[in-house]
Motif scaffolding. Structure first.
Motif, short mmCIF file in Angstrom:
data_model
loop_
_atom_site.label_atom_id
_atom_site.label_comp_id
_atom_site.label_asym_id
_atom_site.label_seq_id
_atom_site.Cartn_x
_atom_site.Cartn_y
_atom_site.Cartn_z
N HIS A 199 0.90 -1.05 0.45
CA HIS A 199 0.07 -0.12 0.16
C HIS A 199 0.57 1.41 0.11
O HIS A 199 1.78 1.79 1.17
N ASP A 200 1.05 2.38 -1.13
CA ASP A 200 1.63 3.68 -1.03
C ASP A 200 0.94 3.86 -0.33
O ASP A 200 -0.36 4.56 -0.50
N PHE A 201 1.34 4.73 0.73
CA PHE A 201 0.66 5.95 1.60
C PHE A 201 1.09 7.10 1.44
O PHE A 201 1.34 7.27 1.99
N ALA A 202 2.31 7.42 0.51
CA ALA A 202 3.40 8.55 0.31
C ALA A 202 2.02 9.55 0.82
O ALA A 202 2.64 11.16 1.00
N TYR A 203 1.26 10.30 0.45
CA TYR A 203 -0.02 11.26 0.85
C TYR A 203 -1.07 10.66 1.65
O TYR A 203 -2.17 11.32 2.17
N GLY A 204 -0.42 9.78 3.01
CA GLY A 204 -1.73 8.92 3.81
C GLY A 204 -1.84 10.45 4.75
O GLY A 204 -2.96 9.97 4.92
N ASP A 205 -1.72 11.73 5.01
CA ASP A 205 -1.83 12.39 5.56
C ASP A 205 -2.44 13.50 5.02
O ASP A 205 -3.27 14.66 5.93
N LEU A 206 -2.57 13.75 3.52
CA LEU A 206 -3.49 14.67 2.84
C LEU A 206 -4.98 14.25 2.42
O LEU A 206 -4.79 14.04 1.44
N VAL A 207 -5.65 13.78 3.52
CA VAL A 207 -6.84 13.54 3.41
C VAL A 207 -8.21 14.85 3.97
O VAL A 207 -7.49 15.36 4.64
N PHE A 208 -8.94 14.95 3.07
CA PHE A 208 -9.40 16.61 3.26
C PHE A 208 -11.33 16.10 3.97
O PHE A 208 -10.86 15.08 3.83
N ASP A 209 -11.05 17.14 4.46
CA ASP A 209 -12.82 16.91 4.58
C ASP A 209 -12.94 16.73 6.08
O ASP A 209 -13.88 15.35 5.91
N GLY A 210 -12.27 16.33 6.72
CA GLY A 210 -12.60 15.69 8.40
C GLY A 210 -12.51 13.85 8.14
O GLY A 210 -12.37 12.76 9.17
N ARG A 211 -11.60 13.50 7.13
CA ARG A 211 -11.49 12.04 6.92
C ARG A 211 -10.34 11.87 7.54
O ARG A 211 -9.21 12.45 7.46
N PRO A 212 -10.37 10.86 8.31
CA PRO A 212 -9.09 10.56 8.90
C PRO A 212 -8.68 9.51 8.14
O PRO A 212 -8.52 8.58 7.68
N PRO A 213 -6.98 10.02 7.97
CA PRO A 213 -6.12 9.06 7.39
C PRO A 213 -6.12 7.53 8.12
O PRO A 213 -6.18 6.81 8.95
N ARG A 214 -6.60 7.22 6.53
CA ARG A 214 -6.52 5.24 7.22
C ARG A 214 -5.50 4.52 6.64
O ARG A 214 -5.17 4.59 5.19
N SER A 215 -5.05 3.78 7.88
CA SER A 215 -3.74 3.05 6.80
C SER A 215 -3.53 1.64 6.81
O SER A 215 -4.96 1.51 7.12
N PHE A 216 -3.64 1.31 6.17
CA PHE A 216 -3.55 0.44 5.70
C PHE A 216 -3.73 -0.97 6.79
O PHE A 216 -4.40 -2.33 6.93
N LEU A 217 -2.55 -1.47 7.16
CA LEU A 217 -2.13 -1.64 8.66
C LEU A 217 -3.04 -1.58 9.30
O LEU A 217 -3.21 -2.31 10.80
#
Ligand SMILES: Cc1ncc(COP(=O)(O)O)c(C=O)c1O
Length: 375
Positions: A199-217
């Motif tokens: 899972h390429d999580f390069a933009y993991g923290d750049l997620v908008f509109d209050g969505r929590p960052p979601r890790s595959f792990l």
């Protein structure tokens, strides 16, 4: 001249190098200033305390020799602490974290350590072009799986057997946040197909509109089946520093470290120390970066109304070009560079990727030119 070896011949044209070259040729022609909304190069510098940590470390005399090949234990601990604090996941820093010279390196290494020559690697279409380079370098077979409207792979179109699958949320180029259940679906498919997952999580923290960052792990069983690649490039604006991590399956982490022991001699120690400062220091700038890109995203979506534009995360917006319009024409006639969708796969044809990682005035002028071209 002697022929180039097969594995180089198999490499696709490097999409971004070719795009940059085309844009440079266009920029050299006379006309109004060319606006480059094609490339995704973070435009906000790293936090000041991180630059200071690099400077202070570089001034010491004991940092200029070879760093430990596998990376500083304290850096791996900092990654594990971030996974615990931000994603709520327990990671063993010694066995489940590999230090990479940028996560792009990990994209190539993952294929090297999981796939035998001739086996199949499954990639999302549209997807990040470098995944295709990883397939070529591993002498693997390429299979693609189209992304559905919400950014989820169409599992019905995935092969029954494969050695590896690449996933990427938030996705470049389609700017989709991870759809509900997508990691669980991927694991179910991978179990049937006998595949590893990265899972390429390069933009993991750049997620908008209050969505929590979601890790595959965070999904049960994920680390039995694969790895996540985390990057310092986007969350901390450290793209040029080359620092990233492979996190997850201990066997794959060990294989990557083994490969890297042969191929590299560690990451410059001051960069690793600054990485620790970034991961363990104040995190406000991560949020500030997210808010800045979200505000730009808002303006882009407003300007591209009616074009099926999407921007749930990353620093890109993905949108449908009007019939008869192409990125070539926009470059020549409006002097706006975009990344043409077909470069990300057949399913990207007719679409374009716009970068938000540009100064506000460049973005606004670029959006105005696009709006004028589309009316
Ligand atoms: C989807 C995706 N994955 C990976 C990378 C590479 O990131 P890094 O700078 O960590 O090598 C990028 C860089 O643009 C990217 O867009």
């Amino acid at each position: 001249m002697r022929a180039r070896p097969h594995r180089l011949e198999r490499l696709p044209e490097q999409y971004f190098a070719a795009l940059l070259a085309r844009v440079a040729v266009a920029a050299a022609r006379a006309g109004e200033p060319l606006l480059d909304l094609g490339r995704g190069n973070p435009d906000v510098p790293p936090p000041a305390h991180v630059v200071e940590a690099l400077r202070a470390a570089a001034l010491r005399e004991d940092v200029h020799g070879y760093a430990p090949f596998a990376g500083l234990p304290a850096l791996k601990q900092a990654v594990a602490a971030r996974y615990r604090d931000v994603y709520g996941i327990a990671v063993d820093p010694e066995r489940e974290v590999a230090v990479l010279p940028g996560s792009k390196t990990g994209l190539m290494e993952f294929a090297q350590v999981t796939v035998e020559r001739g086996e199949t690697i499954v990639l999302p279409d549209p997807g990040y072009p470098d995944y295709r380079s990883a397939v070529a370098l591993a002498a693997a077979q390429l299979a693609t799986v189209p992304l559905l409207a919400d950014g989820r792979p169409d599992w019905d179109a995935a092969p029954a057997r494969a050695a590896a699958l690449y996933l990427n949320y938030p996705s470049n180029p389609v700017a989709a946040a991870a759809p509900e259940g997508v990691f669980e679906e991927a694991l179910a498919w991978a179990r049937r197909a006998g595949a590893w997952i990265v899972h390429d999580f390069a933009y993991g923290d750049l997620v908008f509109d209050g969505r929590p960052p979601r890790s595959f792990l965070a999904v049960d069983g994920a680390s039995e089946h694969g790895l996540e690649l985390f990057s310092m490039s986007k969350s901390y604006g450290m793209a040029g520093w080359r620092l990233g991590f492979a996190v997850g399956n201990a066997e794959l982490v060990a294989r990557i470290e083994d490969l890297q022991n042969h191929q590299f001699a560690g990451v410059f120690r001051p960069v690793q120390e600054a990485g620790i400062a970034a991961l363990t220091g104040p995190q406000e700038t991560v949020e500030e970066r997210r808010a800045l890109y979200q505000a730009r995203r808002d303006r882009a979506l407003a300007a591209l109304r009616g074009r099926d534009a999407r921007g749930e995360g990353t620093f890109f917006v993905w949108f449908r070009l009007p019939a008869g319009m192409s990125c070539e024409r926009l470059l020549e006639e409006r002097r706006v560079a975009l990344a043409p969708g077909e470069g990300f796969g057949e399913h990207g044809r007719g679409w374009a990727r716009l970068s938000l990682a540009v100064p506000d005035d460049v973005l606004d002028e670029g959006l105005a030119r696009l709006a004028a071209a589309f009316t």
